[in-house]
Design a protein around this motif. Structure first.
Motif, PDB file in Angstrom:
ATOM      1  N   ASN A  67      48.976  52.508  42.642  1.00 32.25           N
ATOM      2  CA  ASN A  67      49.480  52.907  43.937  1.00 32.25           C
ATOM      3  C   ASN A  67      50.377  51.825  44.509  1.00 32.25           C
ATOM      4  N   THR A  68      51.360  52.229  45.289  1.00 33.39           N
ATOM      5  CA  THR A  68      52.294  51.266  45.860  1.00 33.39           C
ATOM      6  C   THR A  68      52.616  51.615  47.296  1.00 33.39           C
ATOM      7  N   LEU A  69      53.078  50.610  48.016  1.00 35.45           N
ATOM      8  CA  LEU A  69      53.639  50.846  49.331  1.00 35.45           C
ATOM      9  C   LEU A  69      55.028  51.445  49.156  1.00 35.45           C
ATOM     10  N   PRO A  70      55.570  52.082  50.179  1.00 36.94           N
ATOM     11  CA  PRO A  70      56.950  52.567  50.092  1.00 36.94           C
ATOM     12  C   PRO A  70      57.885  51.449  49.662  1.00 36.94           C
ATOM     13  N   VAL A  86      48.750  34.857  39.560  1.00 34.60           N
ATOM     14  CA  VAL A  86      49.445  34.780  38.272  1.00 34.60           C
ATOM     15  C   VAL A  86      50.963  34.821  38.414  1.00 34.60           C
ATOM     16  N   ASN A  87      51.474  35.406  39.485  1.00 36.21           N
ATOM     17  CA  ASN A  87      52.898  35.282  39.760  1.00 36.21           C
ATOM     18  C   ASN A  87      53.119  35.405  41.252  1.00 36.21           C
ATOM     19  N   MET A  88      54.231  34.850  41.703  1.00 41.21           N
ATOM     20  CA  MET A  88      54.384  34.688  43.145  1.00 41.21           C
ATOM     21  C   MET A  88      55.840  34.471  43.523  1.00 41.21           C
ATOM     22  N   SER A  89      56.199  34.919  44.715  1.00 42.10           N
ATOM     23  CA  SER A  89      57.463  34.587  45.350  1.00 42.10           C
ATOM     24  C   SER A  89      57.138  34.265  46.797  1.00 42.10           C
ATOM     25  N   PRO A  90      58.093  33.763  47.571  1.00 42.04           N
ATOM     26  CA  PRO A  90      57.797  33.513  48.979  1.00 42.04           C
ATOM     27  C   PRO A  90      57.439  34.781  49.755  1.00 42.04           C
ATOM     28  N   GLY A  91      57.677  35.950  49.160  1.00 39.93           N
ATOM     29  CA  GLY A  91      57.396  37.203  49.860  1.00 39.93           C
ATOM     30  C   GLY A  91      56.198  37.973  49.349  1.00 39.93           C
ATOM     31  N   GLY A  92      55.607  37.529  48.239  1.00 40.01           N
ATOM     32  CA  GLY A  92      54.468  38.268  47.706  1.00 40.01           C
ATOM     33  C   GLY A  92      53.877  37.601  46.488  1.00 40.01           C
ATOM     34  N   MET A  93      52.702  38.085  46.066  1.00 35.93           N
ATOM     35  CA  MET A  93      52.057  37.511  44.883  1.00 35.93           C
ATOM     36  C   MET A  93      51.107  38.516  44.251  1.00 35.93           C
ATOM     37  N   ALA A  94      50.845  38.314  42.965  1.00 41.05           N
ATOM     38  CA  ALA A  94      49.916  39.150  42.215  1.00 41.05           C
ATOM     39  C   ALA A  94      48.681  38.330  41.883  1.00 41.05           C
ATOM     40  N   LEU A  95      47.498  38.941  42.085  1.00 44.62           N
ATOM     41  CA  LEU A  95      46.238  38.236  41.897  1.00 44.62           C
ATOM     42  C   LEU A  95      45.357  38.961  40.886  1.00 44.62           C
ATOM     43  N   ILE A  96      44.711  38.179  40.020  1.00 41.62           N
ATOM     44  CA  ILE A  96      43.581  38.690  39.254  1.00 41.62           C
ATOM     45  C   ILE A  96      42.378  38.578  40.172  1.00 41.62           C
ATOM     46  N   ALA A  97      41.750  39.709  40.457  1.00 44.33           N
ATOM     47  CA  ALA A  97      40.704  39.721  41.470  1.00 44.33           C
ATOM     48  C   ALA A  97      39.625  40.736  41.113  1.00 44.33           C
ATOM     49  N   PRO A  98      38.355  40.432  41.422  1.00 41.49           N
ATOM     50  CA  PRO A  98      37.257  41.326  41.063  1.00 41.49           C
ATOM     51  C   PRO A  98      37.169  42.573  41.923  1.00 41.49           C
ATOM     52  N   VAL A  99      37.663  42.508  43.163  1.00 47.13           N
ATOM     53  CA  VAL A  99      37.565  43.638  44.095  1.00 47.13           C
ATOM     54  C   VAL A  99      38.896  43.813  44.806  1.00 47.13           C
ATOM     55  N   GLN A 134      47.909  48.232  43.668  1.00 46.82           N
ATOM     56  CA  GLN A 134      46.665  48.020  42.939  1.00 46.82           C
ATOM     57  C   GLN A 134      47.009  47.863  41.469  1.00 46.82           C
ATOM     58  N   LEU A 135      46.551  46.766  40.870  1.00 45.76           N
ATOM     59  CA  LEU A 135      46.802  46.487  39.459  1.00 45.76           C
ATOM     60  C   LEU A 135      45.536  46.741  38.658  1.00 45.76           C
ATOM     61  N   GLN A 136      45.676  46.743  37.342  1.00 45.82           N
ATOM     62  CA  GLN A 136      44.537  47.056  36.482  1.00 45.82           C
ATOM     63  C   GLN A 136      43.410  46.054  36.638  1.00 45.82           C
ATOM     64  N   ASN A 137      43.754  44.792  36.898  1.00 48.51           N
ATOM     65  CA  ASN A 137      42.714  43.771  37.026  1.00 48.51           C
ATOM     66  C   ASN A 137      42.820  43.002  38.340  1.00 48.51           C
ATOM     67  N   GLY A 138      43.357  43.643  39.359  1.00 47.51           N
ATOM     68  CA  GLY A 138      43.482  42.983  40.649  1.00 47.51           C
ATOM     69  C   GLY A 138      44.423  43.742  41.564  1.00 47.51           C
ATOM     70  N   PHE A 139      45.285  43.006  42.264  1.00 48.53           N
ATOM     71  CA  PHE A 139      46.235  43.666  43.160  1.00 48.53           C
ATOM     72  C   PHE A 139      47.396  42.729  43.475  1.00 48.53           C
ATOM     73  N   ALA A 140      48.470  43.313  44.003  1.00 50.49           N
ATOM     74  CA  ALA A 140      49.602  42.539  44.499  1.00 50.49           C
ATOM     75  C   ALA A 140      49.613  42.646  46.009  1.00 50.49           C
ATOM     76  N   MET A 141      50.000  41.569  46.659  1.00 48.80           N
ATOM     77  CA  MET A 141      50.026  41.554  48.119  1.00 48.80           C
ATOM     78  C   MET A 141      51.332  40.971  48.628  1.00 48.80           C
TER      79      MET A 141
END
Length: 205
Positions: free
Chosen positions: A9-12, A44-57, A82-89
């Motif tokens: 799922n993604t934001l617009p 695991v990856n990041m920019s000044p505007g967002g990042m992707a996390l390996i996360a349990p919940v 929502q990613l397979q093993n975490g999420f991006a924010m």
């Protein structure tokens, strides 16, 4: 630590557009969801505007998240995917804060130490005291034997083998599991240790 997801799922698009180049990183931290539950994570990856996390919940798309990331501090934003093993924010920050993050990410990306195997960065040695205590990912405190130490990591002898990527604490030193060994596992410290205090911190009860 995988979070099974069948849909991504993604934001617009306009809300999640990447305005900055992403940098591959490997940073440990913690995050807090809207319901105030806290969990460990790995960026695991990041920019000044967002990042992707390996996360349990994970959480709902658009939900507020506060993350505390090693080297970078407190970062606030919303769940974008929502990613397979975490999420991006996303990361909500002032222009000044984004400029500071960009500089920090450039430094992290250019640090050659991030691209070297952990056990090749610093010489290993066997400490005078090898008995130590280890806090497992579930909070359990267990007795272990230190196989060897370096300023950036340690070999741990124990029948308990947490998953690779799990957060553990050796004495007063936090780090993550990087690989399993025949008699235990190897961990990489979150921060480089000082030669004068590493043995004391590793064997602290």
């Amino acid at each position: 630590m995988a979070v099974p997801q069948q849909k991504f799922n993604t934001l617009p698009h306009a809300m999640e557009r990447r305005r900055h180049q992403r940098v591959r990183v490997n940073l440990l931290g913690r995050y807090m969801l809207e319901d105030r539950r806290e969990f460990p994570c790995q960026v695991v990856n990041m920019s000044p505007g967002g990042m992707a996390l390996i996360a349990p919940v994970g959480g709902e798309i658009g939900a507020r998240v506060i993350a505390y990331v090693d080297h970078l501090g407190r970062l606030e934003g919303k769940i974008a995917r929502q990613l397979q093993n975490g999420f991006a924010m996303t990361i909500s920050a002032t222009p000044r804060k984004r400029d500071k993050l960009a500089a920090q990410l450039t430094w992290l990306a250019n640090r050659s130490i991030l691209n070297l195997p952990e056990d090749r960065r610093h010489g290993r040695f066997v400490p005078k005291i090898v008995a130590a205590r280890l806090i497992m990912p579930n909070g359990t405190n267990v007795g272990i034997r230190i196989i060897d130490l370096s300023l950036s990591g340690a070999g741990i002898a124990t029948p308990n083998r947490p998953e690779v990527g799990s957060l553990v604490t050796l004495g007063k030193i936090s780090g993550r599991v990087v690989r399993h060994l025949e008699e235990g596992f190897a961990m990489e410290f979150t921060r480089l240790q000082h030669p004068d205090s590493i043995e004391e911190n590793a064997t602290a009860q």
